[in-house]
Design a protein around this motif. Structure first.
Motif, PDB file in Angstrom:
ATOM      1  N   SER A 205       0.824  -1.205   0.000  1.00 29.84           N
ATOM      2  CA  SER A 205       0.000   0.000   0.000  1.00 29.84           C
ATOM      3  C   SER A 205       0.860   1.258   0.000  1.00 29.84           C
ATOM      4  CB  SER A 205      -0.918   0.014   1.218  1.00 29.84           C
ATOM      5  OG  SER A 205      -0.166   0.203   2.401  1.00 29.84           O
ATOM      6  N   GLU A 206       0.278   2.347  -0.473  1.00 28.57           N
ATOM      7  CA  GLU A 206       0.964   3.637  -0.410  1.00 28.57           C
ATOM      8  C   GLU A 206       1.249   4.034   1.033  1.00 28.57           C
ATOM      9  OE1 GLU A 206      -1.175   6.605  -2.519  1.00 28.57           O
ATOM     10  OE2 GLU A 206      -1.057   5.585  -4.458  1.00 28.57           O
ATOM     11  N   ARG A 207       0.349   3.679   1.924  1.00 28.47           N
ATOM     12  CA  ARG A 207       0.547   3.998   3.341  1.00 28.47           C
ATOM     13  C   ARG A 207       1.785   3.298   3.906  1.00 28.47           C
ATOM     14  NH1 ARG A 207      -2.283   6.135   7.514  1.00 28.47           N
ATOM     15  NH2 ARG A 207      -1.934   5.289   9.592  1.00 28.47           N
ATOM     16  N   THR A 208       2.014   2.063   3.474  1.00 26.72           N
ATOM     17  CA  THR A 208       3.195   1.323   3.948  1.00 26.72           C
ATOM     18  C   THR A 208       4.474   1.999   3.476  1.00 26.72           C
ATOM     19  OG1 THR A 208       1.980  -0.764   3.970  1.00 26.72           O
ATOM     20  CG2 THR A 208       4.381  -0.902   3.895  1.00 26.72           C
ATOM     21  N   GLN A 210       4.772   5.201   2.643  1.00 21.90           N
ATOM     22  CA  GLN A 210       4.849   6.470   3.358  1.00 21.90           C
ATOM     23  C   GLN A 210       5.432   6.265   4.755  1.00 21.90           C
ATOM     24  OE1 GLN A 210       3.699   9.631   2.226  1.00 21.90           O
ATOM     25  NE2 GLN A 210       4.516  10.544   4.107  1.00 21.90           N
ATOM     26  N   ARG A 211       4.964   5.241   5.452  1.00 21.21           N
ATOM     27  CA  ARG A 211       5.427   4.981   6.811  1.00 21.21           C
ATOM     28  C   ARG A 211       6.902   4.581   6.834  1.00 21.21           C
ATOM     29  NH1 ARG A 211       1.480   2.078   8.216  1.00 21.21           N
ATOM     30  NH2 ARG A 211       2.337   0.049   7.638  1.00 21.21           N
ATOM     31  N   GLY A 220       8.152  11.897   3.054  1.00 21.20           N
ATOM     32  CA  GLY A 220       7.441  10.918   2.263  1.00 21.20           C
ATOM     33  C   GLY A 220       7.995  10.778   0.855  1.00 21.20           C
TER      34      GLY A 220
END
Length: 289
Positions: A205-208, A210-211, A220
């Motif tokens: 995921s994009e969130r992964t 980003q994190r 980011g």
């Protein structure tokens, strides 16, 4: 003790991306890359070393657009401190060069800081901080050990062994190794506008993503990609003989030349055209020195 591999040394050329905004100055610094041992490749991106001896009263205000990376340095001579850590800078930053000195530096991979230090990337933003035992005892011990060596080559071997030991005790985290791979991908695709989205490329995921980058670099993927593009733009402007800024903007993924100009000015304080004129003046001055 294991025998260190790596250690190949080569001069830093003015026509390769370094982040040095006035690359002709590299010839004044005796600037060299030293390859890290493959054992520490997940922690160290590159070692580099510079040595300078300027005339009395001479001064160079060196501007730098660095890669998204944290640097550790061992310094001597006319320098701010003997051991330093430099975090990511939001804009171009400046280092005043005077007198004589030498620097041995460790450019860390995103996963590197957490292996070697308790410092967080957000603690270092826009800063160059002396490394003391009070700041981080473990990092101070490692850097002091390397500073005891007399040459850049012997320092690289000492750091290779010290970091390999740290990696056995404190291996890089999986999410931090992901940040390494994402940074590599963004560097590789600097001139490729049609690349597969990062989330699709890595199957996450994009969130992964980003994190992972936030944990290791404090920024980011968009900010990382922007920094890489700006460094490539500065290098292209420095080595090209013409004014193909529109073409360069398209190649680097900007919507148009105005977008590139605005981004370059916001980061460096000058426009691409003015930067090129400064470079030509410096070149002319050097030829008559």
């Amino acid at each position: 003790m294991a025998v260190a591999e790596g250690g190949d040394e080569r001069r830093i050329r003015a026509d390769e991306p370094t982040g040095v905004l006035h690359p002709a100055n590299l010839s004044r610094y005796d600037a060299r890359w030293i390859d890290p041992d493959p054992r520490v490749a997940d922690v160290v991106d590159q070692y580099w070393a510079v040595r300078w001896s300027l005339d009395d009263g001479e001064m160079i205000d060196q501007a730098i657009i660095d890669l998204p990376a944290i640097n550790l340095t061992i310094e001597a001579g006319d320098v701010p401190a003997g051991l330093l850590v430099t975090g990511l800078h939001e804009r171009a930053w400046f280092r005043r060069i005077t007198g004589t000195g030498d620097v041995f530096a460790i450019r860390l991979r995103p996963a590197g800081l957490a292996v070697l230090s308790s410092l967080r990337p957000e603690d270092l933003v826009n800063q160059t901080i002396p490394i003391t035992a009070e700041l981080d005892a473990g990092l101070h011990e490692l850097m002091t050990r390397a500073a005891g060596e007399r040459t850049a080559e012997s320092r690289s071997r000492a750091v290779n062994d010290a970091i390999a030991d740290r990696m056995r005790q404190n291996p890089p985290q999986a999410s931090h190794l992901l940040a390494n791979r994402v940074l590599d991908e963004l560097r590789a695709r600097a001139y490729n506008r049609t690349s597969t989205p990062l989330a699709e490329r890595f199957g996450i995921s994009e969130r992964t993503i980003q994190r992972a980058l936030s944990q290791t670099l404090g920024i980011g993927p968009k900010q990382v990609a922007r920094r890489i593009r700006l460094q490539e733009a500065a290098q292209a402007i420095a080595i090209q003989d013409d004014d193909r800024l529109t073409e360069l903007a398209v190649q680097l993924g900007y919507s148009d030349q105005a977008h590139l100009t605005s981004d370059f000015r916001a980061t460096t304080g000058t426009t691409p055209g003015a930067y090129r004129r400064i470079l030509r003046q410096l070149t002319a001055s050097a030829e008559h020195r």
